[in-house]
Design a protein around this motif. Structure first.
Motif, PDB file in Angstrom:
ATOM      1  N   CYS A  80      -2.930  -7.421  -2.309  1.00  0.00           N
ATOM      2  CA  CYS A  80      -2.810  -6.058  -1.782  1.00  0.00           C
ATOM      3  C   CYS A  80      -2.604  -5.046  -2.917  1.00  0.00           C
ATOM      4  N   PHE A  81      -1.841  -5.434  -3.913  1.00  0.00           N
ATOM      5  CA  PHE A  81      -1.608  -4.565  -5.079  1.00  0.00           C
ATOM      6  C   PHE A  81      -2.931  -4.278  -5.778  1.00  0.00           C
ATOM      7  N   LEU A  82      -3.719  -5.309  -6.018  1.00  0.00           N
ATOM      8  CA  LEU A  82      -5.016  -5.129  -6.679  1.00  0.00           C
ATOM      9  C   LEU A  82      -5.965  -4.309  -5.813  1.00  0.00           C
ATOM     10  N   ALA A  83      -5.948  -4.533  -4.508  1.00  0.00           N
ATOM     11  CA  ALA A  83      -6.813  -3.780  -3.596  1.00  0.00           C
ATOM     12  C   ALA A  83      -6.411  -2.300  -3.544  1.00  0.00           C
ATOM     13  N   SER A  84      -5.148  -2.015  -3.800  1.00  0.00           N
ATOM     14  CA  SER A  84      -4.662  -0.630  -3.790  1.00  0.00           C
ATOM     15  C   SER A  84      -5.042   0.111  -5.059  1.00  0.00           C
ATOM     16  N   GLY A  85      -5.468  -0.629  -6.079  1.00  0.00           N
ATOM     17  CA  GLY A  85      -5.847  -0.005  -7.350  1.00  0.00           C
ATOM     18  C   GLY A  85      -5.010  -0.447  -8.522  1.00  0.00           C
ATOM     19  N   GLY A  86      -4.082  -1.333  -8.289  1.00  0.00           N
ATOM     20  CA  GLY A  86      -3.196  -1.797  -9.370  1.00  0.00           C
ATOM     21  C   GLY A  86      -3.894  -2.723 -10.343  1.00  0.00           C
ATOM     22  N   ILE A 100       1.367   1.345 -13.208  1.00  0.00           N
ATOM     23  CA  ILE A 100       2.146   0.636 -12.191  1.00  0.00           C
ATOM     24  C   ILE A 100       1.877  -0.851 -12.349  1.00  0.00           C
ATOM     25  N   ALA A 101       2.936  -1.641 -12.456  1.00  0.00           N
ATOM     26  CA  ALA A 101       2.789  -3.084 -12.642  1.00  0.00           C
ATOM     27  C   ALA A 101       3.518  -3.832 -11.526  1.00  0.00           C
ATOM     28  N   LEU A 102       3.061  -5.028 -11.262  1.00  0.00           N
ATOM     29  CA  LEU A 102       3.676  -5.899 -10.271  1.00  0.00           C
ATOM     30  C   LEU A 102       4.237  -7.111 -11.007  1.00  0.00           C
ATOM     31  N   TYR A 103       5.549  -7.302 -10.929  1.00  0.00           N
ATOM     32  CA  TYR A 103       6.216  -8.380 -11.661  1.00  0.00           C
ATOM     33  C   TYR A 103       6.791  -9.428 -10.713  1.00  0.00           C
ATOM     34  N   GLY A 104       7.041 -10.613 -11.250  1.00  0.00           N
ATOM     35  CA  GLY A 104       7.764 -11.649 -10.528  1.00  0.00           C
ATOM     36  C   GLY A 104       6.958 -12.370  -9.469  1.00  0.00           C
ATOM     37  N   ILE A 105       5.668 -12.520  -9.661  1.00  0.00           N
ATOM     38  CA  ILE A 105       4.814 -13.176  -8.674  1.00  0.00           C
ATOM     39  C   ILE A 105       4.838 -14.685  -8.889  1.00  0.00           C
ATOM     40  N   ASN A 106       5.161 -15.403  -7.834  1.00  0.00           N
ATOM     41  CA  ASN A 106       5.162 -16.866  -7.848  1.00  0.00           C
ATOM     42  C   ASN A 106       3.815 -17.332  -7.280  1.00  0.00           C
ATOM     43  N   PRO A 107       2.985 -18.021  -8.068  1.00  0.00           N
ATOM     44  CA  PRO A 107       1.662 -18.432  -7.584  1.00  0.00           C
ATOM     45  C   PRO A 107       1.705 -19.426  -6.422  1.00  0.00           C
ATOM     46  N   ASP A 108       2.835 -20.082  -6.196  1.00  0.00           N
ATOM     47  CA  ASP A 108       2.963 -21.028  -5.086  1.00  0.00           C
ATOM     48  C   ASP A 108       3.440 -20.374  -3.795  1.00  0.00           C
ATOM     49  N   SER A 109       3.757 -19.097  -3.863  1.00  0.00           N
ATOM     50  CA  SER A 109       4.266 -18.374  -2.703  1.00  0.00           C
ATOM     51  C   SER A 109       3.125 -17.639  -2.010  1.00  0.00           C
ATOM     52  N   ARG A 151       0.838  -1.203   0.000  1.00  0.00           N
ATOM     53  CA  ARG A 151       0.000   0.000   0.000  1.00  0.00           C
ATOM     54  C   ARG A 151       0.875   1.256   0.000  1.00  0.00           C
ATOM     55  N   THR A 152       1.935   1.257   0.807  1.00  0.00           N
ATOM     56  CA  THR A 152       2.837   2.407   0.888  1.00  0.00           C
ATOM     57  C   THR A 152       3.577   2.628  -0.431  1.00  0.00           C
ATOM     58  N   LEU A 153       4.094   1.552  -1.023  1.00  0.00           N
ATOM     59  CA  LEU A 153       4.800   1.682  -2.299  1.00  0.00           C
ATOM     60  C   LEU A 153       3.878   2.184  -3.404  1.00  0.00           C
ATOM     61  N   TYR A 154       2.682   1.631  -3.466  1.00  0.00           N
ATOM     62  CA  TYR A 154       1.725   2.032  -4.488  1.00  0.00           C
ATOM     63  C   TYR A 154       1.357   3.511  -4.307  1.00  0.00           C
ATOM     64  N   SER A 155       1.090   3.902  -3.085  1.00  0.00           N
ATOM     65  CA  SER A 155       0.729   5.290  -2.776  1.00  0.00           C
ATOM     66  C   SER A 155       1.879   6.231  -3.136  1.00  0.00           C
ATOM     67  N   TYR A 156       3.107   5.822  -2.833  1.00  0.00           N
ATOM     68  CA  TYR A 156       4.291   6.624  -3.152  1.00  0.00           C
ATOM     69  C   TYR A 156       4.390   6.863  -4.662  1.00  0.00           C
ATOM     70  N   LEU A 157       4.244   5.800  -5.445  1.00  0.00           N
ATOM     71  CA  LEU A 157       4.333   5.934  -6.899  1.00  0.00           C
ATOM     72  C   LEU A 157       3.205   6.817  -7.445  1.00  0.00           C
ATOM     73  N   LYS A 158       1.996   6.650  -6.919  1.00  0.00           N
ATOM     74  CA  LYS A 158       0.860   7.469  -7.354  1.00  0.00           C
ATOM     75  C   LYS A 158       1.086   8.942  -7.014  1.00  0.00           C
ATOM     76  N   SER A 159       1.707   9.216  -5.868  1.00  0.00           N
ATOM     77  CA  SER A 159       1.937  10.604  -5.458  1.00  0.00           C
ATOM     78  C   SER A 159       2.884  11.330  -6.411  1.00  0.00           C
ATOM     79  N   TYR A 160       3.667  10.588  -7.173  1.00  0.00           N
ATOM     80  CA  TYR A 160       4.555  11.171  -8.166  1.00  0.00           C
ATOM     81  C   TYR A 160       3.975  11.092  -9.571  1.00  0.00           C
ATOM     82  N   GLY A 161       2.673  10.890  -9.642  1.00  0.00           N
ATOM     83  CA  GLY A 161       1.981  10.915 -10.924  1.00  0.00           C
ATOM     84  C   GLY A 161       2.135   9.665 -11.771  1.00  0.00           C
ATOM     85  N   LYS A 162       2.606   8.601 -11.186  1.00  0.00           N
ATOM     86  CA  LYS A 162       2.761   7.344 -11.933  1.00  0.00           C
ATOM     87  C   LYS A 162       1.402   6.660 -12.038  1.00  0.00           C
ATOM     88  N   ASN A 163       0.955   6.442 -13.257  1.00  0.00           N
ATOM     89  CA  ASN A 163      -0.358   5.833 -13.468  1.00  0.00           C
ATOM     90  C   ASN A 163      -0.279   4.420 -14.026  1.00  0.00           C
TER      91      ASN A 163
END
Length: 144
Positions: free
Chosen positions: A138-144, A120-129, A106-118
């Motif tokens: 959490c990324f999707l809930a934040s608006g990603g 935003i992607a989340l990479y490297g997700i392991n479905p078994d983790s 949530r903090t990282l997403y908010s930080y990027l949005k505060s600098y006008g970044k629209n």
């Protein structure tokens, strides 16, 4: 006596090294014993006392749950899972020590949005983790 059992695939990660370094530092400071087990089957050969604790280190939810079930027969409720793991509702046989992934994302997403970044992607997700699944949730809930 304190025992450590680790998910084999997780042992190659940087996070694992940080967790082990922390355990070894606590061992040095508090002068307690720490025995590393290679396989879960090694637990069956131990002489467990009432004061013994087992640390379960990993990230794969299925591996963690299977390991905790095996450990529960010998360690009762003296099981500590080190890693980002969501304990199933109603399960009170072990403790979990983990970071606050939800707040971090949530903090990282908010930080990027505060600098006008629209874009935003989340990479490297392991479905078994479990930690990566929580990151994605959490990324999707934040608006990603």
């Amino acid at each position: 006596m304190n025992y450590v059992i680790s998910e084999p695939e997780y042992k190659t990660s940087n996070w694992y090294k940080h967790i082990i370094d922390g355990l070894l530092e606590e061992k040095r400071k508090k002068r307690f014993s720490l025995t590393f087990l290679e396989h879960i089957k090694d637990i069956e050969q131990l002489n467990i006392s009432d004061s013994d604790v087992v640390f379960v280190i990993g990230t794969n939810s299925d591996w963690i749950l299977n390991t905790v079930l095996i450990c529960a027969a010998l360690f009762s409720e003296k099981i500590i899972v080190l890693g980002n793991h969501e304990r199933p509702h109603g399960t009170k046989t072990y403790s979990v020590v983990s970071g606050d992934i939800e707040n971090d994302i949530r903090t990282l997403y908010s930080y990027l949005k505060s600098y006008g970044k629209n874009k935003i992607a989340l990479y490297g997700i392991n479905p078994d983790s479990t930690s990566d699944s929580l990151k994605m949730e959490c990324f999707l809930a934040s608006g990603g």
